[in-house]
Design a protein around this motif. Structure first.
Motif, PDB file in Angstrom:
ATOM      1  N   SER A   1       0.828  -1.209   0.000  1.00 38.66           N
ATOM      2  CA  SER A   1       0.000   0.000   0.000  1.00 38.66           C
ATOM      3  C   SER A   1       0.860   1.258   0.000  1.00 38.66           C
ATOM      4  O   SER A   1       0.461   2.278  -0.544  1.00 38.66           O
TER       5      SER A   1
ATOM      6  N   LYS B   1       0.168  18.121  -3.782  1.00 39.19           N
ATOM      7  CA  LYS B   1      -0.936  17.583  -2.973  1.00 39.19           C
ATOM      8  C   LYS B   1      -2.268  18.182  -3.418  1.00 39.19           C
ATOM      9  O   LYS B   1      -3.267  17.468  -3.566  1.00 39.19           O
TER      10      LYS B   1
ATOM     11  N   LYS C   1      -5.399  16.094  -5.042  1.00 38.06           N
ATOM     12  CA  LYS C   1      -6.730  16.117  -4.429  1.00 38.06           C
ATOM     13  C   LYS C   1      -7.775  16.564  -5.441  1.00 38.06           C
ATOM     14  O   LYS C   1      -8.847  15.969  -5.540  1.00 38.06           O
TER      15      LYS C   1
ATOM     16  N   GLY D   1      -8.499  13.853  -7.892  1.00 38.76           N
ATOM     17  CA  GLY D   1      -8.977  12.606  -7.315  1.00 38.76           C
ATOM     18  C   GLY D   1      -7.950  11.483  -7.306  1.00 38.76           C
ATOM     19  O   GLY D   1      -8.319  10.313  -7.322  1.00 38.76           O
ATOM     20  N   VAL D   2      -6.667  11.840  -7.265  1.00 39.79           N
ATOM     21  CA  VAL D   2      -5.599  10.840  -7.236  1.00 39.79           C
ATOM     22  C   VAL D   2      -5.172  10.639  -5.788  1.00 39.79           C
ATOM     23  O   VAL D   2      -4.773  11.586  -5.110  1.00 39.79           O
ATOM     24  N   SER D   3      -5.268   9.400  -5.319  1.00 39.13           N
ATOM     25  CA  SER D   3      -4.885   9.136  -3.934  1.00 39.13           C
ATOM     26  C   SER D   3      -3.366   9.038  -3.825  1.00 39.13           C
ATOM     27  O   SER D   3      -2.679   8.689  -4.780  1.00 39.13           O
ATOM     28  N   TYR D   4      -2.879   9.365  -2.644  1.00 39.27           N
ATOM     29  CA  TYR D   4      -1.448   9.281  -2.377  1.00 39.27           C
ATOM     30  C   TYR D   4      -1.242   8.845  -0.944  1.00 39.27           C
ATOM     31  O   TYR D   4      -2.145   8.908  -0.123  1.00 39.27           O
ATOM     32  N   THR D   5      -0.034   8.385  -0.678  1.00 37.02           N
ATOM     33  CA  THR D   5       0.362   8.091   0.689  1.00 37.02           C
ATOM     34  C   THR D   5       1.573   8.946   1.009  1.00 37.02           C
ATOM     35  O   THR D   5       2.331   9.327   0.110  1.00 37.02           O
TER      36      THR D   5
ATOM     37  N   ILE E   1       2.547   7.928  -5.163  1.00 35.14           N
ATOM     38  CA  ILE E   1       1.322   7.697  -5.927  1.00 35.14           C
ATOM     39  C   ILE E   1       1.573   6.536  -6.883  1.00 35.14           C
ATOM     40  O   ILE E   1       2.719   6.145  -7.102  1.00 35.14           O
TER      41      ILE E   1
END
Length: 152
Positions: free
Chosen positions: A89, A108, A112, A115-119, A130
């Motif tokens: 993940s 960031k 947002k 709609g691209v998720s990141y950690t 990403i």
């Protein structure tokens, strides 16, 4: 130093390994299933620009070369032998490339909005991870951050 660093520093002396002059990475090859979908992500989400150096007529696959500063990402529409599912993940624990950027907060905000998720880095350093549409991991690190030699 860690175990790996100690081994490398003791076995790579000037007597055994001449300095061959590494100066950087020219490009990184990234496999993609759908070039158009990847171009949407890399160009329209991340804002990378296309390079016209790709020899389209001499290569037997679709692809695109993208500028990242003075280096490139070569997108190659080829079958990927690596699994897409079951990847960690956090991209810092997977194969990835790290890109220096000037504005991490700006990235960031863009991610947002798109709609691209990141950690974020598990080390609490100011880094983002990403995945592109094919599951390839990209890490982003501020240009002014000290280099890290530790696995995330």
């Amino acid at each position: 130093m860690g175990e790996v660093d100690d081994h490398i520093s003791s076995s790579n002396t000037k007597e055994t390994a001449p300095d061959i002059g590494f100066v950087g990475i020219y490009h990184v090859g990234v496999l993609c299933k759908d070039l158009d979908k990847s171009l949407e992500f890399y160009c329209n989400v991340l804002g990378l620009k296309m390079c016209d150096l790709r020899p389209d007529k001499s290569l037997p696959f679709r692809g695109a070369w993208l500028w990242v500063g003075e280096q490139m990402i070569h997108l190659m529409e080829l079958e990927n032998p690596d699994p897409v599912h079951g990847r960690p993940s956090n991209g810092g624990r997977d194969r990835h490339m790290c890109l220096h950027i000037k504005n991490l907060d700006g990235l960031k905000a863009i991610l947002k909005t798109k709609g691209v998720s990141y950690t974020e880095s598990m080390s609490l350093k100011p880094q983002l991870f990403i995945r592109d549409p094919d599951g390839n991991c990209l890490e982003f690190q501020p240009l002014d951050m000290e280099p890290s030699c530790r696995v995330e």
